[in-house]
Each structure stands twice: as C-alpha cells, then as structure tokens.
Design a protein around this motif. Structure first.
Motif, PDB file in Angstrom:
ATOM      1  N   ASP A   1     -37.603  23.337 -11.850  1.00 52.62           N
ATOM      2  CA  ASP A   1     -38.501  24.000 -12.798  1.00 52.62           C
ATOM      3  C   ASP A   1     -37.967  25.378 -13.172  1.00 52.62           C
ATOM      4  N   GLU A   2     -37.543  26.158 -12.175  1.00 49.10           N
ATOM      5  CA  GLU A   2     -37.069  27.517 -12.446  1.00 49.10           C
ATOM      6  C   GLU A   2     -35.701  27.529 -13.124  1.00 49.10           C
ATOM      7  N   ILE A   3     -34.822  26.607 -12.763  1.00 45.71           N
ATOM      8  CA  ILE A   3     -33.504  26.558 -13.400  1.00 45.71           C
ATOM      9  C   ILE A   3     -33.631  26.195 -14.873  1.00 45.71           C
ATOM     10  N   SER A   4     -34.582  25.349 -15.198  1.00 47.94           N
ATOM     11  CA  SER A   4     -34.776  24.975 -16.609  1.00 47.94           C
ATOM     12  C   SER A   4     -35.152  26.186 -17.457  1.00 47.94           C
ATOM     13  N   LYS A   5     -35.807  27.171 -16.842  1.00 47.88           N
ATOM     14  CA  LYS A   5     -36.201  28.376 -17.573  1.00 47.88           C
ATOM     15  C   LYS A   5     -35.002  29.293 -17.848  1.00 47.88           C
ATOM     16  N   LEU A   6     -33.895  29.068 -17.138  1.00 41.71           N
ATOM     17  CA  LEU A   6     -32.718  29.933 -17.274  1.00 41.71           C
ATOM     18  C   LEU A   6     -31.566  29.255 -18.000  1.00 41.71           C
ATOM     19  N   SER A   7     -31.813  28.075 -18.549  1.00 34.50           N
ATOM     20  CA  SER A   7     -30.731  27.304 -19.158  1.00 34.50           C
ATOM     21  C   SER A   7     -30.078  28.042 -20.320  1.00 34.50           C
ATOM     22  N   ASN A   8     -30.838  28.861 -21.056  1.00 33.15           N
ATOM     23  CA  ASN A   8     -30.267  29.597 -22.184  1.00 33.15           C
ATOM     24  C   ASN A   8     -29.411  30.784 -21.735  1.00 33.15           C
ATOM     25  N   LEU A   9     -29.374  31.055 -20.413  1.00 36.72           N
ATOM     26  CA  LEU A   9     -28.568  32.153 -19.872  1.00 36.72           C
ATOM     27  C   LEU A   9     -27.364  31.616 -19.095  1.00 36.72           C
ATOM     28  N   ASN A  10     -26.985  30.377 -19.418  1.00 42.35           N
ATOM     29  CA  ASN A  10     -25.852  29.708 -18.769  1.00 42.35           C
ATOM     30  C   ASN A  10     -26.027  29.638 -17.255  1.00 42.35           C
ATOM     31  N   VAL A  11     -27.192  29.151 -16.843  1.00 42.85           N
ATOM     32  CA  VAL A  11     -27.475  28.887 -15.431  1.00 42.85           C
ATOM     33  C   VAL A  11     -27.702  27.387 -15.290  1.00 42.85           C
ATOM     34  N   THR A  12     -26.897  26.741 -14.467  1.00 47.40           N
ATOM     35  CA  THR A  12     -26.988  25.281 -14.366  1.00 47.40           C
ATOM     36  C   THR A  12     -27.366  24.776 -12.987  1.00 47.40           C
ATOM     37  N   ASN A  13     -27.283  25.616 -11.940  1.00 53.82           N
ATOM     38  CA  ASN A  13     -27.503  25.048 -10.613  1.00 53.82           C
ATOM     39  C   ASN A  13     -28.068  26.039  -9.621  1.00 53.82           C
ATOM     40  N   ALA A  14     -28.523  25.502  -8.506  1.00 54.07           N
ATOM     41  CA  ALA A  14     -29.099  26.324  -7.434  1.00 54.07           C
ATOM     42  C   ALA A  14     -29.021  25.554  -6.126  1.00 54.07           C
ATOM     43  N   SER A  15     -29.033  26.292  -5.034  1.00 53.82           N
ATOM     44  CA  SER A  15     -29.068  25.711  -3.695  1.00 53.82           C
ATOM     45  C   SER A  15     -30.128  26.444  -2.882  1.00 53.82           C
ATOM     46  N   CYS A  16     -30.642  25.769  -1.852  1.00 54.38           N
ATOM     47  CA  CYS A  16     -31.710  26.390  -1.063  1.00 54.38           C
ATOM     48  C   CYS A  16     -31.702  25.864   0.369  1.00 54.38           C
ATOM     49  N   LEU A  17     -31.944  26.768   1.306  1.00 56.11           N
ATOM     50  CA  LEU A  17     -32.142  26.422   2.718  1.00 56.11           C
ATOM     51  C   LEU A  17     -33.477  26.986   3.178  1.00 56.11           C
ATOM     52  N   VAL A  18     -34.207  26.209   3.966  1.00 63.53           N
ATOM     53  CA  VAL A  18     -35.415  26.692   4.628  1.00 63.53           C
ATOM     54  C   VAL A  18     -35.257  26.403   6.118  1.00 63.53           C
ATOM     55  N   VAL A  19     -35.480  27.432   6.944  1.00 58.53           N
ATOM     56  CA  VAL A  19     -35.233  27.308   8.385  1.00 58.53           C
ATOM     57  C   VAL A  19     -36.464  27.772   9.163  1.00 58.53           C
ATOM     58  N   ASP A  20     -36.798  27.048  10.211  1.00 59.92           N
ATOM     59  CA  ASP A  20     -37.833  27.468  11.149  1.00 59.92           C
ATOM     60  C   ASP A  20     -37.231  28.544  12.055  1.00 59.92           C
ATOM     61  N   VAL A  21     -37.769  29.745  11.981  1.00 57.59           N
ATOM     62  CA  VAL A  21     -37.199  30.882  12.708  1.00 57.59           C
ATOM     63  C   VAL A  21     -37.254  30.669  14.220  1.00 57.59           C
ATOM     64  N   HIS A  22     -38.284  30.037  14.714  1.00 58.54           N
ATOM     65  CA  HIS A  22     -38.478  29.901  16.165  1.00 58.54           C
ATOM     66  C   HIS A  22     -37.506  28.907  16.797  1.00 58.54           C
ATOM     67  N   THR A  23     -37.156  27.846  16.051  1.00 55.96           N
ATOM     68  CA  THR A  23     -36.337  26.783  16.635  1.00 55.96           C
ATOM     69  C   THR A  23     -34.946  26.684  16.024  1.00 55.96           C
ATOM     70  N   GLY A  24     -34.754  27.252  14.836  1.00 56.54           N
ATOM     71  CA  GLY A  24     -33.498  27.073  14.114  1.00 56.54           C
ATOM     72  C   GLY A  24     -33.444  25.765  13.358  1.00 56.54           C
ATOM     73  N   ASP A  25     -34.540  25.000  13.349  1.00 57.18           N
ATOM     74  CA  ASP A  25     -34.582  23.719  12.635  1.00 57.18           C
ATOM     75  C   ASP A  25     -34.427  23.937  11.129  1.00 57.18           C
ATOM     76  N   VAL A  26     -33.516  23.197  10.522  1.00 55.67           N
ATOM     77  CA  VAL A  26     -33.350  23.227   9.068  1.00 55.67           C
ATOM     78  C   VAL A  26     -34.401  22.297   8.460  1.00 55.67           C
ATOM     79  N   LEU A  27     -35.371  22.867   7.765  1.00 52.04           N
ATOM     80  CA  LEU A  27     -36.467  22.091   7.186  1.00 52.04           C
ATOM     81  C   LEU A  27     -36.146  21.607   5.778  1.00 52.04           C
TER      82      LEU A  27
END
Length: 728
Positions: free
Chosen positions: A290-316
C-alpha cells in the motif's frame, strides 16, 4: 503320520520360524516411512508455509492425537474393521478374498489389513504374488510385535499415497481442500479415505462425481453399522465440497529459502516449526504494498521489512521484497540479506561510544560548516537539510541526525574504535580496514544487511545484551552476551524516543511519532539509493528498507518519507495494546539544566529542561553562571541566525593525553599525527609544538610535557586551540 513326514513337517515349521525371525530383524521400522525427501515448514502457530521435496512426493507428518476420532473410525471401518483385534492379518478376510477372487476369475479383493498395507508401503513392491502375500503377512506380524496399534495407525495415516505426489492424509488435505486435516469436514475426510482405492480412477479434479458417489456409499454403510449418526450422515450429504488444487504451500518465500539454507540436505525431512507469524507477515505485506504504491511516481519500486520479538529474538516477519513473484521489480532479490548502505542508522552506536568516554547528552558540539582534516585527507560535509544550527547538545544532534556533530564526535573518538564498536554489535560486513571507510563510516558509507542492522538494534532494544536472531522455534534457553553498558543504552533510547528533541529536522507530527514510547532512527544513503527506518519498543523491533534493487536512485525520498510511513504502520500493528516504557537503571538520574548553556541549573537561568545522566557524568557537570561564554555564543546564534565564526579545534591528541615511547620501536617511526577541525573559511592553518612551527601535521614523540597549538586566520583575525600532552 510316518516318521519321514513328521521330520519334513518339523523342518518346514522350523524354516518358517527362522524366516519369520530373520524378517522381523530386517524390518526397517516405521521411522523409515517418514520421507527424508520431504519437509514441511510451519509458522509459529503450526500453519504451513512451504513443503519441499527432492524426490517428487510431499509428506506432512501429523501425530495421531491431532487426527479427528471420526476420521479414524471411518478409516478403520473402510479399510480394516478388525484392526484393533487381529495380530497383523485377518484369516476371515483372507478366506473371503480367496472365495471372491476364485468366483470372479481375477483379483478383486486383497484382504489386506492396515498393518499389511503399511508393510506394502515400506517394501515398495508392486507385484501381486502369493510369495509377496506371505511375506507381507509375516512382516505384518513383525510390525504388530514391535509397535503398538497407535503407532501403526499413525504411520499408515501419514504414509499412504493419495495422488498428485501427496503422501499421507495431512498433505492431501492441504492439497485438495487447502485445509488442515483436523479442520476438514466429514465430507472432505471421507473423500480422502476413498482415494485409497485408486487415486487415479477417483481423481477429484477429473472425476468429482465418481468420487462423490463412492464416498456417499461409504457414508451410508458407516451409518448402517453405527459408525456415524444419521445427523452426521445428513450433514455430510448437504456439505458442499470444493477442490482447491493447491500446487504447493508458498508463503514467505524469502524466509523459507533462508531457513532451508541453514538446514543440510541430509536433514531436510519431516516438519520444522519456525518463528514466523504468517498472519502478521500477510498484514505487513499489505502495508508495504500500500505504501510503496503511493511512492511509485518517485521511482520507488521495493521495500523489505523485519519484525523481531525483543525478548526471544524470534523473527516474526521476514519480508524480503514487496512481492516475490514480481519480476519487473526484481522481487526475488532478498532485501533482508542484501548488502546496502545504512546511512545514518549507525549513528546511535557511535554516540553510545562517545557517552562511554567524556561526553554527556548535554555536551555541546558544533553544527557548523566545518572542514575535517585527518589521515584520510580533508572534506567539507553538509547536513541533510543543508543548514547549520550552531552549537548543539548531543541529544539534539542525535535526535535530528545532524551530520556535522556525528563527524566531529567520530574524529574525536577515532575511526578504528568506532569500527570496533560497530562490529561488536553485529555489523560484521564492515570488514575492511578503517582507512577504507574513514570518518564517513558514521554516515553509513559501508555496506551492511538488514539482518545485521536488526541484530545490532536488538542490542539497544534489550538494554545492552545480545542474543541471536532466531528463525526456528525450539524449546531451548537463549544465551545472551553483554555488549553495551545498560546505562548508556538507556540514554540512547531516551534520545531516540524523544519526539520533541527531533522537532528541528522532522517536526512533531512525523511518521516517527507514535502514541507509545518507541526509539527510532532513520537513514538515507548517497543519492537516495537506500532509505531506512528502524526502531523498537521494549517488546518489538521493526526494520524497514525502501529503494530499488537495481540501484537506481529515488527522487528525494528520505528515511522519514519513504520507510517512515511503513515503519509507523507496522509498529502500530505489531504493538497493538502491548505498550511498554523504557525503564531507567539504578544509576541513571534526571536533572534540570539550563536550556541555553545546557549546564546544571543556575540561579539566573530562565529557560530550563530536563536531561538524564549517569552518576559518572554528574560528577563532571558544572552549574551554569551568568558569565559562561557559551551563553553569549548560543544567544548570538539564536538572535542573529548566524553561526559563530571563531571555531578551530584540535581533535587529536586530546587535552591531557599521556603517551609512552616504546623502546622496541625505532624513534623515527614513533610519530604523532595531529588532526583538527575548523569552521569553513578558516585558512592558513599552522601547527606549533612548544611554540615551534611544524612543516607538516606530524611530530616525533619526545619525552616531557608539551604544548600543541593550532592557529588559523579568518576575516576578523586569528583563531587558535591549545592542548597539553605528556610523553614518558
């Protein structure tokens, strides 16, 4: 019976016993039925992410306790009514089968029990001969001796072939109905059981009506024998069954590829439970797209994301790109593991190192148009906003991501100690020599991965302790290592979560602002090729990268405008109602200071603010007085909006530094290199040691107390700085 016949009979029985004993010993065992060519990766809630196979068949092993009892009852009724009473074979069924086969002149009934069928699966012998039947019976008896009925039934449910390369009812249920076996309807379950008779002849995609007719017959027979109730029968007949034809579970492709790379081929079988939260992964993917589509006119095509549980280090959440199958935007590139320039995201670790030395959050540092001189040459950096704020506190400098103060501090600390700190928190891709990076390391001129950056920020989120990022869910205690001083980490988190402090660069209503405490930092690389927003609460860490995998620049998209909105929405989604605050340690204290001088509050100070210190920092603080020079300097800047112009400073060596001459090294090689920083416009800079001018900014160490002066000329006169050192 004659003696000769008796001997022959005994010999024949002995042969059978010997053959039987040998075969029992040779049984591979049920464990071998768990295909070592098939692995199913589950999310943390046991939802399938992907099933892999190296031999063309896919199996998803399910414990018997997770198989509905109605399914077990109908399966046993259909395949082996006497399963719980026989010892591997059913004599009555064999006689009945023999009669029917003779009557029809061909094999129409095999009379095989579930145990015998399981033996057949293990032997992989398609020939239907008398010898094979005898062998199956003997081996079935061996199975019954070696295993319980529960073990045999579980192995059977997971090992039978059900068409379309699916082995076992669990794998087939996911494939045909996109439903776990435990959640399948009675109508779906019975259709799966009927597939045992002939997966090809009853292929639900080719012959759905044929399969429906046979499954209805089985349901009616089960009702007539009391296996199911009339109510269940009628409900099953009314239930509509749709076939999904799920080719393969392909969720979180980058994550599953990364996980598989960590597992040797010899161990890629069975089931692996990961740390990923599939539902959260899908929600984050929707936000990113959704957010990348809003930036398409600014030559933005991709994104990456990580979410981590701070207590365990689990990659969510592990989102390598906005869409794995988007070829046009190089979606199969894994942005989590790709090397990218981190921009200003490294600054918190450099400021943390400064706070361990002689700096405090109220220390004033220059945000002026300075020239930096050192071993790597000299350069004139700019702030992101291309403006300068004069003398600012460390809090203001870090919160607003000002470049000049960061470079000034890095030169004070030295590039090598800065690089050592960055590697200590997990940024091991910064593997080149300090001279390769120079002072620019604090501005992110090296390359790191998002994985490394998240690992480093996890240290900040955990108060200074380091644990590994986890992708497999294992019930084992995670070992932690203390990397940073928890007091210093609290100070850094306090700055990064201070929305008022970052007003100068970002305003009060930027995407970095949340309704709950969250420490956050942005970063933008050269020519807008990468931008980052990474931040954490005491519970969760979210890292976001935005850019183009082909390396093309975006159009003036910064961390706050590109990655920032994604970070804001993802963090809000992740935190939900679980809102925590950063808790200060016992040795952290709040004090009121003068807003002008940033010294401890004096009797004359009108504007005040609160700052946090460690006890060591408080011991070196001074109380503000009306005569403080800094008052007038800052007031001059505030009133005239012009930077003070009398600035030059020796950054190495520091004042009151001690040096020792090494007797094992030749004197000619023991050279002190003098570095300085000066306001742009200061020229004709010269260096003096004990009032003797040097030709170059180097001096051979000599025992004794020495004075080092650096002098430069500006339009209004002379500027200078002096430090004293001791050599012994």
């Amino acid at each position: 019976m004659g003696k000769k016949k008796l001997i022959l009979l005994v010999c024949f029985i002995s042969f059978l016993i010997a053959f039987f004993a040998i075969k029992i010993i040779q049984i591979n065992g049920i464990e071998s039925l768990k295909l070592r060519s098939s692995m199913t990766i589950l999310d943390r809630h046991n939802r399938p992410l992907q099933t892999t196979s190296t031999e063309g068949v896919i199996q998803a092993w399910i414990p018997l306790k997770d198989v509905p009892i109605e399914f077990q009852n109908i399966l046993i009724f259909s395949e082996d009514k006497g399963f719980y009473y026989h010892f591997g074979f059913d004599p009555k069924a064999i006689l009945r089968s023999f009669y029917l086969n003779i009557k029809n002149g061909r094999v129409v009934s095999g009379a095989s029990t579930i145990t015998q069928q399981l033996v057949r699966v293990g032997s992989n012998d398609p020939k239907r001969t008398v010898y094979r039947k005898i062998k199956e019976t003997l081996l079935a008896i061996g199975y019954e001796i070696r295993y319980s009925k529960t073990q045999i039934l579980e192995a059977y449910i997971n090992s039978v072939y059900l068409g379309h390369s699916r082995v076992g009812f669990s794998s087939a249920s996911h494939f045909y109905f996109d439903t776990p076996l435990h959640a399948s309807s009675l109508s779906e379950s019975v259709r799966l059981i009927c597939l045992l008779r002939s997966p090809h002849y009853l292929d639900p995609f080719k012959y759905p009506e044929r399969l429906k007719r046979i499954s209805t017959t089985l349901l009616e027979r089960a009702k007539s024998k009391g296996v199911i109730s009339l109510e269940l029968l009628n409900h099953a007949k009314r239930t509509h069954v749709s076939y999904f034809k799920k080719q393969a579970n392909r969720e979180a492709e980058h994550f599953t590829q990364f996980l598989l790379n960590d597992i040797p081929n010899s161990k890629r079988y069975g089931t692996v439970r990961s740390t990923l939260d599939l539902e959260l992964q899908k929600n984050v993917s929707r936000i990113v797209n959704d957010e990348i589509s809003k930036l398409s006119n600014l030559n933005v095509t991709n994104a990456s994301c990580l979410v981590v549980d701070v207590h365990t280090g689990d990659v969510l959440v592990y989102l390598g790109s906005k869409a794995f199958h988007d070829i046009e935007s190089s979606g199969q590139v894994d942005g989590v593991q790709a090397l990218r320039q981190p921009g200003s995201t490294l600054k918190p670790f450099v400021y943390g190192l400064a706070l361990e030395e002689s700096f405090s959050l109220n220390t004033l540092v220059p945000d002026l148009p300075l020239e930096f001189h050192g071993e790597g040459g000299h350069f004139i950096p700019q702030n992101y906003a291309e403006s300068f704020s004069g003398m600012v506190s460390l809090r203001t400098a870090l919160a607003n991501s000002l470049n000049i103060p960061a470079l000034y501090i890095s030169q004070k600390l030295g590039v090598e100690p800065v690089l050592e700190r960055l590697r200590a928190v997990g940024l091991n891709s910064l593997s080149k020599d300090p001279n390769y990076y120079g002072l620019g390391i604090v501005l992110g001129n090296g390359e790191v991965t998002m994985w490394e950056l998240a690992h480093a920020y996890l240290v900040l989120a955990r108060g200074g302790t380091q644990i590994p990022l986890k992708i497999q869910s294992k019930n084992q205690e995670t070992q932690s290592t203390i990397v940073l001083d928890e007091r210093i980490v609290y100070l850094i988190n306090d700055v990064l979560s201070d929305n008022n402090a970052r007003d100068l660069s970002f305003g009060l209503n930027s995407p970095l602002s949340q309704s709950f405490p969250a420490a956050v930092k942005t970063g933008t690389s050269t020519n807008y090729r990468d931008n980052w927003t990474i931040g954490h609460t005491p519970d969760y860490l979210v890292a976001v990268w935005v850019g183009n995998f082909d390396g093309s620049p975006m159009q003036n998209v910064s961390g706050v405008s590109g990655a920032g909105p994604i970070w804001h929405r993802v963090m809000k989604e992740v935190v939900g109602s679980r809102k925590s605050e950063f808790t200060p340690t016992d040795d952290v204290f709040s004090r009121v200071i003068c807003s002008d001088s940033h010294m401890l509050l004096g009797t004359h100070c009108l504007a005040t603010m609160t700052e946090v210190f460690t006890s060591d920092m408080l011991n070196s603080q001074r109380v503000c007085t009306p005569k403080e020079h800094v008052h007038s300097a800052i007031k001059k800047y505030e009133q005239n909006r012009e930077p003070v112009n009398d600035f030059i400073e020796i950054v190495f060596p520091s004042h009151n530094t001690y040096f020792a001459i090494d007797p094992n090294i030749s004197r000619e090689r023991q050279i002190l290199k003098i570095d300085y920083v000066a306001k742009y416009g200061v020229d004709d800079v010269r260096v003096f040691v004990d009032d003797i001018e040097l030709d170059v900014f180097e001096w051979q160490l000599t025992k004794g107390n020495h004075k080092i002066d650096i002098r430069g000329h500006i339009k209004n006169g002379l500027v200078k700085d002096t430090v004293y050192i001791t050599v012994f």
